[in-house]
Every structure is written in structure tokens, then in C-alpha cells.
Design a protein around this motif. Structure first.
Motif, PDB file in Angstrom:
ATOM      1  N   ALA A 109       0.827  -1.200   0.000  1.00  0.00           N
ATOM      2  CA  ALA A 109       0.000   0.000   0.000  1.00  0.00           C
ATOM      3  C   ALA A 109       0.862   1.251   0.000  1.00  0.00           C
ATOM      4  O   ALA A 109       0.587   2.217  -0.730  1.00  0.00           O
ATOM      5  CB  ALA A 109      -0.921  -0.018   1.219  1.00  0.00           C
ATOM      6  N   SER A 110       1.915   1.256   0.816  1.00  0.00           N
ATOM      7  CA  SER A 110       2.800   2.417   0.872  1.00  0.00           C
ATOM      8  C   SER A 110       3.470   2.673  -0.470  1.00  0.00           C
ATOM      9  O   SER A 110       3.556   3.815  -0.933  1.00  0.00           O
ATOM     10  CB  SER A 110       3.854   2.202   1.951  1.00  0.00           C
ATOM     11  OG  SER A 110       4.767   3.264   1.988  1.00  0.00           O
ATOM     12  N   LEU A 111       3.935   1.596  -1.121  1.00  0.00           N
ATOM     13  CA  LEU A 111       4.576   1.757  -2.428  1.00  0.00           C
ATOM     14  C   LEU A 111       3.601   2.297  -3.462  1.00  0.00           C
ATOM     15  O   LEU A 111       3.954   3.177  -4.263  1.00  0.00           O
ATOM     16  CB  LEU A 111       5.138   0.410  -2.890  1.00  0.00           C
ATOM     17  CG  LEU A 111       5.750   0.381  -4.294  1.00  0.00           C
ATOM     18  CD1 LEU A 111       6.892   1.377  -4.417  1.00  0.00           C
ATOM     19  CD2 LEU A 111       6.217  -1.032  -4.650  1.00  0.00           C
ATOM     20  N   ALA A 112       2.373   1.816  -3.453  1.00  0.00           N
ATOM     21  CA  ALA A 112       1.380   2.293  -4.413  1.00  0.00           C
ATOM     22  C   ALA A 112       1.080   3.777  -4.200  1.00  0.00           C
ATOM     23  O   ALA A 112       0.941   4.539  -5.167  1.00  0.00           O
ATOM     24  CB  ALA A 112       0.105   1.461  -4.295  1.00  0.00           C
ATOM     25  N   ILE A 144      -5.277  -1.314  -3.836  1.00  0.00           N
ATOM     26  CA  ILE A 144      -4.682  -2.182  -4.846  1.00  0.00           C
ATOM     27  C   ILE A 144      -3.278  -2.608  -4.425  1.00  0.00           C
ATOM     28  O   ILE A 144      -2.878  -3.767  -4.594  1.00  0.00           O
ATOM     29  CB  ILE A 144      -4.652  -1.464  -6.208  1.00  0.00           C
ATOM     30  CG1 ILE A 144      -6.079  -1.254  -6.716  1.00  0.00           C
ATOM     31  CG2 ILE A 144      -3.844  -2.257  -7.234  1.00  0.00           C
ATOM     32  CD1 ILE A 144      -6.173  -0.408  -7.970  1.00  0.00           C
ATOM     33  N   GLY A 145      -2.507  -1.670  -3.862  1.00  0.00           N
ATOM     34  CA  GLY A 145      -1.163  -2.013  -3.415  1.00  0.00           C
ATOM     35  C   GLY A 145      -1.160  -3.030  -2.287  1.00  0.00           C
ATOM     36  O   GLY A 145      -0.329  -3.948  -2.266  1.00  0.00           O
ATOM     37  N   ALA A 146      -2.109  -2.894  -1.352  1.00  0.00           N
ATOM     38  CA  ALA A 146      -2.180  -3.849  -0.241  1.00  0.00           C
ATOM     39  C   ALA A 146      -2.515  -5.245  -0.742  1.00  0.00           C
ATOM     40  O   ALA A 146      -1.882  -6.238  -0.350  1.00  0.00           O
ATOM     41  CB  ALA A 146      -3.218  -3.383   0.776  1.00  0.00           C
ATOM     42  N   LEU A 147      -3.515  -5.341  -1.615  1.00  0.00           N
ATOM     43  CA  LEU A 147      -3.864  -6.648  -2.163  1.00  0.00           C
ATOM     44  C   LEU A 147      -2.734  -7.196  -3.031  1.00  0.00           C
ATOM     45  O   LEU A 147      -2.478  -8.406  -3.036  1.00  0.00           O
ATOM     46  CB  LEU A 147      -5.150  -6.545  -2.984  1.00  0.00           C
ATOM     47  CG  LEU A 147      -6.427  -6.190  -2.212  1.00  0.00           C
ATOM     48  CD1 LEU A 147      -7.643  -6.305  -3.131  1.00  0.00           C
ATOM     49  CD2 LEU A 147      -6.611  -7.079  -0.992  1.00  0.00           C
ATOM     50  N   GLY A 148      -2.056  -6.294  -3.743  1.00  0.00           N
ATOM     51  CA  GLY A 148      -0.932  -6.733  -4.575  1.00  0.00           C
ATOM     52  C   GLY A 148       0.200  -7.304  -3.749  1.00  0.00           C
ATOM     53  O   GLY A 148       0.841  -8.294  -4.142  1.00  0.00           O
ATOM     54  N   GLY A 149       0.482  -6.690  -2.586  1.00  0.00           N
ATOM     55  CA  GLY A 149       1.526  -7.214  -1.721  1.00  0.00           C
ATOM     56  C   GLY A 149       1.207  -8.614  -1.218  1.00  0.00           C
ATOM     57  O   GLY A 149       2.068  -9.502  -1.209  1.00  0.00           O
ATOM     58  N   LEU A 260      -8.373 -12.004   5.317  1.00  0.00           N
ATOM     59  CA  LEU A 260      -7.360 -11.168   5.958  1.00  0.00           C
ATOM     60  C   LEU A 260      -6.922 -10.033   5.031  1.00  0.00           C
ATOM     61  O   LEU A 260      -6.807  -8.870   5.449  1.00  0.00           O
ATOM     62  CB  LEU A 260      -6.167 -12.035   6.360  1.00  0.00           C
ATOM     63  CG  LEU A 260      -4.888 -11.335   6.824  1.00  0.00           C
ATOM     64  CD1 LEU A 260      -5.144 -10.513   8.067  1.00  0.00           C
ATOM     65  CD2 LEU A 260      -3.787 -12.368   7.094  1.00  0.00           C
ATOM     66  N   ALA A 261      -6.682 -10.355   3.768  1.00  0.00           N
ATOM     67  CA  ALA A 261      -6.225  -9.342   2.804  1.00  0.00           C
ATOM     68  C   ALA A 261      -7.297  -8.290   2.563  1.00  0.00           C
ATOM     69  O   ALA A 261      -6.997  -7.089   2.475  1.00  0.00           O
ATOM     70  CB  ALA A 261      -5.831 -10.015   1.488  1.00  0.00           C
ATOM     71  N   LEU A 262      -8.555  -8.710   2.466  1.00  0.00           N
ATOM     72  CA  LEU A 262      -9.628  -7.749   2.215  1.00  0.00           C
ATOM     73  C   LEU A 262      -9.807  -6.814   3.406  1.00  0.00           C
ATOM     74  O   LEU A 262      -9.937  -5.593   3.227  1.00  0.00           O
ATOM     75  CB  LEU A 262     -10.933  -8.498   1.924  1.00  0.00           C
ATOM     76  CG  LEU A 262     -12.145  -7.618   1.593  1.00  0.00           C
ATOM     77  CD1 LEU A 262     -11.862  -6.735   0.383  1.00  0.00           C
ATOM     78  CD2 LEU A 262     -13.383  -8.477   1.350  1.00  0.00           C
ATOM     79  N   CYS A 263      -9.814  -7.360   4.623  1.00  0.00           N
ATOM     80  CA  CYS A 263      -9.918  -6.515   5.820  1.00  0.00           C
ATOM     81  C   CYS A 263      -8.800  -5.482   5.860  1.00  0.00           C
ATOM     82  O   CYS A 263      -9.042  -4.279   6.058  1.00  0.00           O
ATOM     83  CB  CYS A 263      -9.867  -7.379   7.080  1.00  0.00           C
ATOM     84  SG  CYS A 263     -11.322  -8.350   7.433  1.00  0.00           S
ATOM     85  N   THR A 264      -7.576  -5.956   5.675  1.00  0.00           N
ATOM     86  CA  THR A 264      -6.423  -5.070   5.771  1.00  0.00           C
ATOM     87  C   THR A 264      -6.417  -4.043   4.653  1.00  0.00           C
ATOM     88  O   THR A 264      -6.145  -2.859   4.877  1.00  0.00           O
ATOM     89  CB  THR A 264      -5.123  -5.888   5.741  1.00  0.00           C
ATOM     90  OG1 THR A 264      -5.187  -6.914   6.732  1.00  0.00           O
ATOM     91  CG2 THR A 264      -3.923  -5.010   6.005  1.00  0.00           C
ATOM     92  N   GLY A 265      -6.705  -4.492   3.423  1.00  0.00           N
ATOM     93  CA  GLY A 265      -6.683  -3.581   2.285  1.00  0.00           C
ATOM     94  C   GLY A 265      -7.675  -2.447   2.422  1.00  0.00           C
ATOM     95  O   GLY A 265      -7.353  -1.278   2.161  1.00  0.00           O
ATOM     96  N   ALA A 267      -9.056  -1.279   5.254  1.00  0.00           N
ATOM     97  CA  ALA A 267      -8.681  -0.412   6.371  1.00  0.00           C
ATOM     98  C   ALA A 267      -7.519   0.499   6.002  1.00  0.00           C
ATOM     99  O   ALA A 267      -7.541   1.711   6.287  1.00  0.00           O
ATOM    100  CB  ALA A 267      -8.324  -1.263   7.590  1.00  0.00           C
ATOM    101  N   VAL A 268      -6.501  -0.052   5.360  1.00  0.00           N
ATOM    102  CA  VAL A 268      -5.335   0.740   4.968  1.00  0.00           C
ATOM    103  C   VAL A 268      -5.711   1.790   3.930  1.00  0.00           C
ATOM    104  O   VAL A 268      -5.225   2.928   3.972  1.00  0.00           O
ATOM    105  CB  VAL A 268      -4.228  -0.191   4.426  1.00  0.00           C
ATOM    106  CG1 VAL A 268      -3.155   0.600   3.699  1.00  0.00           C
ATOM    107  CG2 VAL A 268      -3.601  -0.983   5.563  1.00  0.00           C
ATOM    108  N   ALA A 269      -6.581   1.443   3.013  1.00  0.00           N
ATOM    109  CA  ALA A 269      -6.987   2.389   1.977  1.00  0.00           C
ATOM    110  C   ALA A 269      -7.691   3.608   2.558  1.00  0.00           C
ATOM    111  O   ALA A 269      -7.577   4.707   2.017  1.00  0.00           O
ATOM    112  CB  ALA A 269      -7.896   1.691   0.966  1.00  0.00           C
ATOM    113  N   GLN A 270      -8.393   3.435   3.666  1.00  0.00           N
ATOM    114  CA  GLN A 270      -9.165   4.533   4.223  1.00  0.00           C
ATOM    115  C   GLN A 270      -8.428   5.328   5.291  1.00  0.00           C
ATOM    116  O   GLN A 270      -8.700   6.513   5.474  1.00  0.00           O
ATOM    117  CB  GLN A 270     -10.479   3.996   4.817  1.00  0.00           C
ATOM    118  CG  GLN A 270     -11.368   3.282   3.831  1.00  0.00           C
ATOM    119  CD  GLN A 270     -11.763   4.153   2.650  1.00  0.00           C
ATOM    120  OE1 GLN A 270     -11.972   5.356   2.798  1.00  0.00           O
ATOM    121  NE2 GLN A 270     -11.849   3.550   1.470  1.00  0.00           N
ATOM    122  N   ALA A 271      -7.507   4.698   6.027  1.00  0.00           N
ATOM    123  CA  ALA A 271      -6.887   5.386   7.163  1.00  0.00           C
ATOM    124  C   ALA A 271      -5.372   5.298   7.186  1.00  0.00           C
ATOM    125  O   ALA A 271      -4.758   5.783   8.148  1.00  0.00           O
ATOM    126  CB  ALA A 271      -7.447   4.826   8.479  1.00  0.00           C
ATOM    127  N   GLY A 272      -4.740   4.696   6.191  1.00  0.00           N
ATOM    128  CA  GLY A 272      -3.301   4.557   6.225  1.00  0.00           C
ATOM    129  C   GLY A 272      -2.873   3.433   7.156  1.00  0.00           C
ATOM    130  O   GLY A 272      -3.673   2.562   7.524  1.00  0.00           O
TER     131      GLY A 272
END
Length: 348
Positions: A109-112, A144-149, A260-265, A267-272
Motif C-alpha cells: 500500500a505504501s509503495l502504491a 490495490i497495493g495492499a492486495l498486490g503485496g 485477511l487481505a480484504l480486511c487489511t486492504g 482499512a489501509v486504503a481509508q486510514a493509512g
């Protein structure tokens, strides 16, 4: 696919059942109190009098309805997603130090986000003529970056057959993607400020759209997680025991990784990257109400929501009118809690 036997959220033992219900009632009460506190905290800090003025003032619908209410409910939803993801990660890998970002989602996510910021700078302004890039936004890029990772970790681990291989692949992916992000930051220094804000986490930009998306994510993730909780109970006895029960471990583990990936992706997309919520929430539940995985998952989601909402209220009110990054507050509180646990473990 083998059907998992139905499970109950509560332990069959009377004392444990009462303890679990007590914990749920406490969490629900704390969530309601913190929601009220979230509505009362504004640019001047916490003030009941100011809240009454805001309620009857001409800008009540804007201040409360469009700013504080979605931010408060959004913080609750982000924490719930991270708490659920943390409980899944710790149970799936049988590691109490596992967190939602273990499989490379944070670095992806950070890289994206850094890549999109770099494209938006002078170094890549020509790319912005693409309409899809305008519509993507930082939230979409982070998702997208989180799911990609996570997908890259699965590819390197050749699926989810072996939890240790998957864990190592997640660590490697996280290190490599983080290094690439650092290189982009060195090449385009203009992105460093935006990257830092993303890494610290924030709830300042949550809207009703964010709340809706996270609510949908919770509705999509929580039922299958509870349904698959029996696999987590079986894995706690060892993979051989789970196989002896006739469970298709590889397919079920892949389903859990997807949740797990969907939850994290989301959450990260909305709040970092909000640190420690997903790590600490399952620890608190196990400490005060040891239980089977089904109750652990549900209670961890509630605990994560309460923890992040409490941190958000503190971040807004401690040094008002300035605001602390909520990720810094969660890291401080979570780190102190884990240090206390370590100290108690040594002295016990």
C-alpha cells in the motif's frame, strides 16, 4: 469442499460464558460512550457546552453530520477491520506477534501511494492524462497495493500450503517493497511528506462513503471468518490434527488469507497504516475472556474498534486545536501495553 461443523460464539461452560458476555457488554458500552465523545471533540478540544452549541447552531448538519459523525463511525470501522485481521493473522500463523500487515500489505500500500504521488509530481505529470489515474485516488491505490503485496507473497510462497513459507514470503515482500518505496522517495523527494502522513495513519479524511465501504467490507469478511473459525481451532492443535479431521487445509487457509487481505486492504486504503491495533486487540480478548476462535474473532473486531476510536478521540483532544496522528497514539498505547505484559511475565 468439506463442511465445517457449526460452532457457537460462546463457551459451553457457564463461568466462561458469563465472562464472554460481560466483555461484549463492556465493549458495546465503551463503543457508545466513545461515539458520544467523538461527536463532542472538535477543534477546541472536548467540550459538552460546545457540543450543545454545535447541535443547535446553523452549521450542525455540517459539523456533526458531515465531519465528526463519519469520522467517529469510520474510526470504529477501521479498528474493527484491523482487530478482525489481527485475530485471523495470529490464529492462522499460530504466532501471538502476527499483525494484519504481516503478508506485505503495508509495504504494498505504501509503495502504491508513493508511486501515485510521484506520478502526480513533475517527474510523472504526463501520466496524469490517463482518466483512470484521476479516478483511482490515493485510497484506491493503497487498496490495490495492499492486495498486490499479499498476492505477491502468495505467489512467492506457491500458495498457502505451508504457513511458515507464506510467513517468510510476506516478510521478504514487505522488505523489498519498502525498499522500492524508499528509492522512489529518494528519487522524488516531493512525495516524502505524503508518504509520512500515510505511514502515520489518519482518520481525518473519513467520510460517509468511507463508512459505507468499510461497513460492506465487514459484512463480507465477518461471516466467512466466523464460519472458518473451526479451522483455526483445529490448527491450534497442529496441522496433523487438522488433517486428521478431514479438513481441506490448503483451500480453507487460502480463504482465510483472502479475508485477511480484504480486511487489511480496505482499512489501509481509508486510514493509512494504523499500528498496533490489530496486534493488541486479540491479546486483550485472550487475556480477559479466553475462548474459541469464533468468539475471539468477533470480540477482537469490537476491541479493535474501541481501541482506535479511543485513540482518535485522544488524538483530536489532547493538544487541540492541533491534532496528533492517530497511528502515533495507537503505537504509544500499544507499545506501553506490551511492555507492561513483558514486565509482568518476568516478575510472575
Amino acid at each position: 469442499m468439506t463442511r465445517l461443523a457449526p460452532d457457537t460464539l460462546f463457551s459451553p461452560h457457564g463461568a466462561a460464558r458469563r465472562q464472554q458476555r460481560r466483555l461484549l457488554l463492556i465493549l458495546l458500552a465503551m463503543a457508545m460512550l466513545l461515539c458520544a465523545a467523538g461527536l463532542a471533540v472538535g477543534s477546541e478540544g472536548f467540550s459538552i457546552g460546545r457540543l450543545i452549541v454545535d447541535l443547535v447552531g446553523p452549521q450542525a448538519s455540517l459539523i456533526l453530520g458531515e465531519i465528526r459523525a463519519p469520522r467517529t463511525l469510520g474510526a470504529l470501522a477501521v479498528g474493527a477491520l484491523l482487530g478482525l485481521a489481527g485475530a485471523l493473522a495470529q490464529a492462522l500463523f499460530r504466532n501471538p506477534l502476527a499483525d494484519p500487515f504481516l503478508l506485505g500489505s503495508a509495504s504494498g500500500a505504501s509503495l502504491a501511494v508513493v508511486a501515485l504521488l510521484a506520478l502526480a509530481s513533475g517527474a510523472g505529470a504526463g501520466w496524469l492524462s490517463a482518466p483512470w489515474l484521476f479516478g483511482l485516488g490515493l485510497s484506491g491505490a493503497a487498496f490495490i497495493g495492499a492486495l498486490g503485496g499479499v498476492l505477491l507473497a502468495l505467489v512467492l510462497a506457491r500458495g498457502a500450503q505451508h504457513s511458515l513459507r507464506l510467513l517468510l514470503a510476506g516478510v521478504i515482500v514487505g522488505m523489498v517493497l519498502s525498499a522500492v518505496g524508499d528509492l522512489l522517495g529518494a528519487w522524488v523527494p516531493e512525495v516524502l511528506r505524503g508518504r509520512q502522513a500515510f505511514l502515520l495513519g489518519t482518520t481525518a479524511y473519513l467520510s460517509w462513503t468511507s463508512v459505507g465501504l468499510m461497513g460492506i467490507a465487514l459484512l463480507l469478511c465477518l461471516p466467512p471468518a466466523l464460519r472458518l473459525s473451526r479451522l483455526l481451532d483445529a490448527l491450534s492443535l497442529g496441522e496433523d490434527a487438522a488433517i486428521s479431521l478431514g479438513l481441506p487445509i490448503t483451500r480453507l487457509r487460502m480463504a482465510l488469507v483472502a479475508v485477511l487481505a480484504l480486511c487489511t486492504g480496505v482499512a489501509v486504503a481509508q486510514a493509512g497504516l494504523v499500528a498496533f491495533v490489530g496486534l493488541v486487540a486479540p491479546h486483550l480478548v485472550r487475556r480477559y475472556a479466553p475462548s474459541a476462535s469464533s468468539f475471539l474473532l468477533l470480540a477482537s473486531a469490537l476491541t479493535g474498534g474501541v481501541l482506535l476510536l479511543a485513540a482518535d478521540v485522544l488524538a483530536r483532544g489532547l493538544i487541540a486545536p492541533r491534532e496528533l496522528p492517530v497511528g502515533v497514539v495507537t503505537a504509544l498505547l500499544g507499545g506501553i501495553y506490551l511492555l507492561v505484559l513483558m514486565h509482568r511475565g518476568r516478575t510472575a
